[in-house]
Motif scaffolding. Structure first.
Motif, mmCIF file in Angstrom:
data_model
loop_
_atom_site.group_PDB
_atom_site.id
_atom_site.type_symbol
_atom_site.label_atom_id
_atom_site.label_comp_id
_atom_site.label_asym_id
_atom_site.label_seq_id
_atom_site.Cartn_x
_atom_site.Cartn_y
_atom_site.Cartn_z
ATOM 1 N N HIS A 96 7.042 42.184 41.516
ATOM 2 C CA HIS A 96 6.561 43.410 40.856
ATOM 3 C C HIS A 96 7.615 44.027 39.948
ATOM 4 O O HIS A 96 8.786 44.104 40.302
ATOM 5 C CB HIS A 96 6.166 44.456 41.909
ATOM 6 N N GLY A 98 7.161 47.471 36.903
ATOM 7 C CA GLY A 98 6.200 48.333 36.222
ATOM 8 C C GLY A 98 6.175 48.114 34.732
ATOM 9 O O GLY A 98 5.170 48.380 34.069
ATOM 10 N N SER A 171 -6.132 45.505 34.297
ATOM 11 C CA SER A 171 -4.927 46.142 33.747
ATOM 12 C C SER A 171 -5.207 47.585 33.349
ATOM 13 O O SER A 171 -4.394 48.487 33.588
ATOM 14 C CB SER A 171 -4.425 45.353 32.531
ATOM 15 N N ALA A 174 -5.593 49.654 36.577
ATOM 16 C CA ALA A 174 -4.559 49.505 37.601
ATOM 17 C C ALA A 174 -3.945 50.835 38.009
ATOM 18 O O ALA A 174 -3.865 51.166 39.199
ATOM 19 C CB ALA A 174 -3.471 48.553 37.108
ATOM 20 N N ALA A 175 -3.508 51.620 37.048
ATOM 21 C CA ALA A 175 -2.863 52.899 37.378
ATOM 22 C C ALA A 175 -3.848 53.926 37.927
ATOM 23 O O ALA A 175 -3.588 54.526 38.980
ATOM 24 C CB ALA A 175 -2.128 53.441 36.157
ATOM 25 N N THR A 180 -1.592 48.949 41.165
ATOM 26 C CA THR A 180 -0.404 48.266 40.643
ATOM 27 C C THR A 180 0.402 47.549 41.718
ATOM 28 O O THR A 180 1.047 46.542 41.441
ATOM 29 C CB THR A 180 0.513 49.263 39.909
ATOM 30 N N GLY A 231 0.465 45.235 38.829
ATOM 31 C CA GLY A 231 1.372 45.903 37.903
ATOM 32 C C GLY A 231 2.195 44.921 37.091
ATOM 33 O O GLY A 231 2.404 45.113 35.882
ATOM 34 N N SER A 234 -0.078 43.310 34.439
ATOM 35 C CA SER A 234 -0.334 44.264 33.365
ATOM 36 C C SER A 234 0.866 44.376 32.432
ATOM 37 O O SER A 234 0.737 44.372 31.205
ATOM 38 C CB SER A 234 -0.671 45.641 33.948
#
Length: 315
Positions: A96, A98, A171, A174-175, A180, A231, A234
């Motif tokens: 992962h 961000g 994507s 996701a947030a 994420t 995340g 994306s």
């Protein structure tokens, strides 16, 4: 004048098959601790070896040996979220970040370590898969790299046609939906090298190199990584799209690509190299994703051509 010595980090020599003389250290990339390793050899320059997703320093022990044997010093890295570097999530098997800008901080820390060690110049880049994405951004930022070699660079993510709209939707959501930190669709906690059979694998056609890579994650589970987070996917899609819109850097390069590539998207590689004035696309018939982990003849061809490019630009 050299700075004070960095704090030593572990290096699993028993699974790396690396040349002697490794210097493994911890380094800080902001608040994140990463791991770096280097080998000093000759005066032909230093190769910044940038691994792909899921990978660790030990995986490139033999590659370091190939470069050292050709007279080049080497420095390589555990990116944040993999190898022995800090991992962002409680599930350490989930890869992962961000934003891919985070990897640029790691790359900057790698350059700082090369400066601290006064590694021989000129400096070159050898970047595989995700490392090719990170490395391309670094070249576009103007890093002091004289020439670069890419191996199956991740300049696009391979997806079936039906997966593309799903990836875009996931994507985008996701947030808002707090996705994420979950495994991306069709992935999970299984470590590919530890669970997939050699027959039909998408990494290499060479059984001995497959066993070499597999032994690392089986004998040292802390080095292993499984599927990416939503995340990460994306962030990777954003980065690939942004890079595709930018012109190629003015750096001589070779891009090696196996004709049996199944991991990264092939079309963006062909498109990028067609517009790279100082670039050459080098195809390897029958090779899969891991050209540096194929059989002896393929590996010798790859490292000989990389060394020739570096030597020509190092004069």
């Amino acid at each position: 004048m050299r700075q004070e010595a960095a704090r030593p980090a572990p290096f699993h020599a028993g699974v790396a098959d690396a040349p002697p003389g490794v210097v493994a250290v911890w380094a800080q990339a902001g608040a994140v601790r990463i791991r770096l390793a280097s080998w000093r050899a000759g005066d032909r320059g230093t190769v910044f070896l940038l691994p792909g997703r899921t990978e660790c320093i030990e995986k490139y022990g033999r590659a370091a040996g190939d470069l050292v044997a050709r007279g080049f010093s080497v420095i390589t890295i555990d990116w944040r979220g993999q190898g022995l570097a800090d991992r962002a999530l409680p599930d350490r098997l989930m890869g992962h970040v961000g934003d891919f800008d985070e990897y640029q901080r790691d790359l900057d820390a790698m350059l700082a370590e090369a400066e601290r060690l006064d590694l021989p110049r000129p400096w070159f880049m050898l970047a595989h898969s995700m490392g090719g994405c990170i490395g391309l951004r670094g070249l576009m930022r103007g890093l002091p790299i004289r020439a670069a070699v890419f191996s199956a660079p991740m300049w696009g993510i391979a997806m079936a046609p039906w997966q593309k709209p799903l990836a875009a939707l996931v994507s985008a959501l996701a947030a808002p939906l707090r996705l994420t930190g979950r495994y991306a669709p069709s992935t999970g906690p299984a470590v590919y090298l530890a669970t997939a059979p050699f027959a039909g694998n998408v990494l290499t056609t060479d059984r001995e190199m497959w066993d070499y890579m597999r032994r690392q994650v089986v004998e040292v589970p802390d080095l292993a990584l499984a599927g990416p987070s939503v995340g990460w996917v994306s962030a990777a899609l954003r980065e690939c799209a942004e890079l595709a819109a930018l012109p190629a850097p003015r750096v001589p390069t070779i891009c090696a690509l196996g004709t049996a590539e199944k991991v990264v998207a092939v079309a963006p590689i062909h498109l990028r190299m067609a517009g790279w004035a100082q670039g050459q696309l080098d195809l390897y018939p029958g090779a899969e994703h891991e050209i540096m982990m194929e059989g002896p003849a393929t590996r010798a061809r790859f490292f000989d051509r990389a060394a020739a490019l570096f030597a020509a630009q190092g004069r």
